[in-house]
Design a protein around this motif. Structure first.
Motif, PDB file in Angstrom:
ATOM      1  N   HIS A  42      12.183   8.576 -22.252  1.00  0.00           N
ATOM      2  CA  HIS A  42      12.746   7.570 -23.154  1.00  0.00           C
ATOM      3  C   HIS A  42      13.488   8.235 -24.309  1.00  0.00           C
ATOM      4  O   HIS A  42      13.027   9.251 -24.848  1.00  0.00           O
TER       5      HIS A  42
ATOM      6  N   VAL B 229       9.188  -2.114 -22.415  1.00  0.00           N
ATOM      7  CA  VAL B 229       9.056  -0.661 -22.534  1.00  0.00           C
ATOM      8  C   VAL B 229       7.735  -0.295 -23.201  1.00  0.00           C
ATOM      9  O   VAL B 229       7.032   0.619 -22.758  1.00  0.00           O
TER      10      VAL B 229
ATOM     11  N   GLN C 169       4.885   1.917 -21.408  1.00  0.00           N
ATOM     12  CA  GLN C 169       4.383   3.166 -21.971  1.00  0.00           C
ATOM     13  C   GLN C 169       2.890   3.073 -22.257  1.00  0.00           C
ATOM     14  O   GLN C 169       2.165   4.060 -22.141  1.00  0.00           O
TER      15      GLN C 169
ATOM     16  N   SER D 164      14.950   4.122 -21.637  1.00  0.00           N
ATOM     17  CA  SER D 164      15.201   3.222 -22.768  1.00  0.00           C
ATOM     18  C   SER D 164      15.881   4.021 -23.885  1.00  0.00           C
ATOM     19  O   SER D 164      15.923   5.235 -23.856  1.00  0.00           O
TER      20      SER D 164
END
Length: 230
Positions: free
Chosen positions: A22, A98, A102, A230
């Motif tokens: 990310h 996201v 995560q 992301s």
């Protein structure tokens, strides 16, 4: 393992929780022409600290407090409230997804590393709990303090994007590290503020917003080709 070593372990970008995949919004900011060099990267990171960094660290510290404070009547209820409040503070659906993704990756690592620790108090929300809440419980399982938990959260806010800047913009990694050193006091101040805020009830935790980051996140989620998730 000593507490200081555990703090470094959890703050390490190589910790197997997928953070390296990310850019924390930097890829979209670069594509939009808003981050082009070292100076604009520094401004981007400072903005992250003041918004997502503060909010995420406060919620991680609050989750830590929820599972470690003596006399906690209902940890599960408190964590569910924290999850709902953080969801309300995350305007972009892409960023909510996201954060939960995560969180799942971080929880998987936590269960493998600390199998004796209980993570059953985390809310059973669709997609899993938000990443800051999982981080708070992992730090508690590792024996870290609330302040150290906030430090780990803040550290992750800037280092992931800084590393992505090297790859996306071809920046000198030595100068990027010097930039991070220059932000160290600001990181410490943000972590201290977040740790103090964790004493407040969930609805009064920091709610700093970054609307442009939300817009970038939604645009990034539509890209067919991208370097980062992301």
């Amino acid at each position: 393992m000593a507490t200081s070593s555990l703090l470094l372990l959890l703050a390490d970008g190589r910790f197997p929780a997928g953070a390296h995949a990310h850019s924390n919004g930097l890829e979209a900011a670069v594509a939009a022409g808003r981050v082009t060099d070292l100076a604009s990267l520094e401004a981007f990171l400072a903005g992250r600290l003041a918004t997502a960094g503060l909010v995420g660290a406060a919620f991680a510290a609050a989750a830590h407090r929820a599972v470690t404070s003596a006399g906690s009547a209902d940890r599960g209820t408190t964590l569910a409230l924290l999850d709902a409040e953080l969801d309300a503070r995350t305007a972009a659906p892409a960023l909510r997804a996201v954060s939960r993704r995560q969180g799942r990756a971080l929880l998987r690592a936590g269960r493998a590393i600390w199998p004796a620790a209980s993570f059953d108090d985390l809310p059973a929300t669709p997609g899993g709990a938000h990443q800051p809440l999982v981080l708070g419980l992992l730090c508690a399982a590792a024996g870290l303090s609330r302040a150290e938990t906030a430090t780990v959260a803040v550290h992750g806010t800037v280092t992931g994007a800084a590393s992505a800047g090297v790859r996306l913009l071809g920046l000198d990694p030595y100068r990027v590290q010097a930039l991070l050193v220059g932000l160290a006091d600001r990181c410490d101040g943000t972590a201290a503020e977040a740790a103090r805020a964790a004493d407040d009830p969930p609805e009064r935790l920091p709610a700093a917003a970054a609307p442009l980051a939300d817009i970038h996140a939604e645009a990034h989620a539509t890209w067919e080709v991208r370097l980062f998730a992301s």
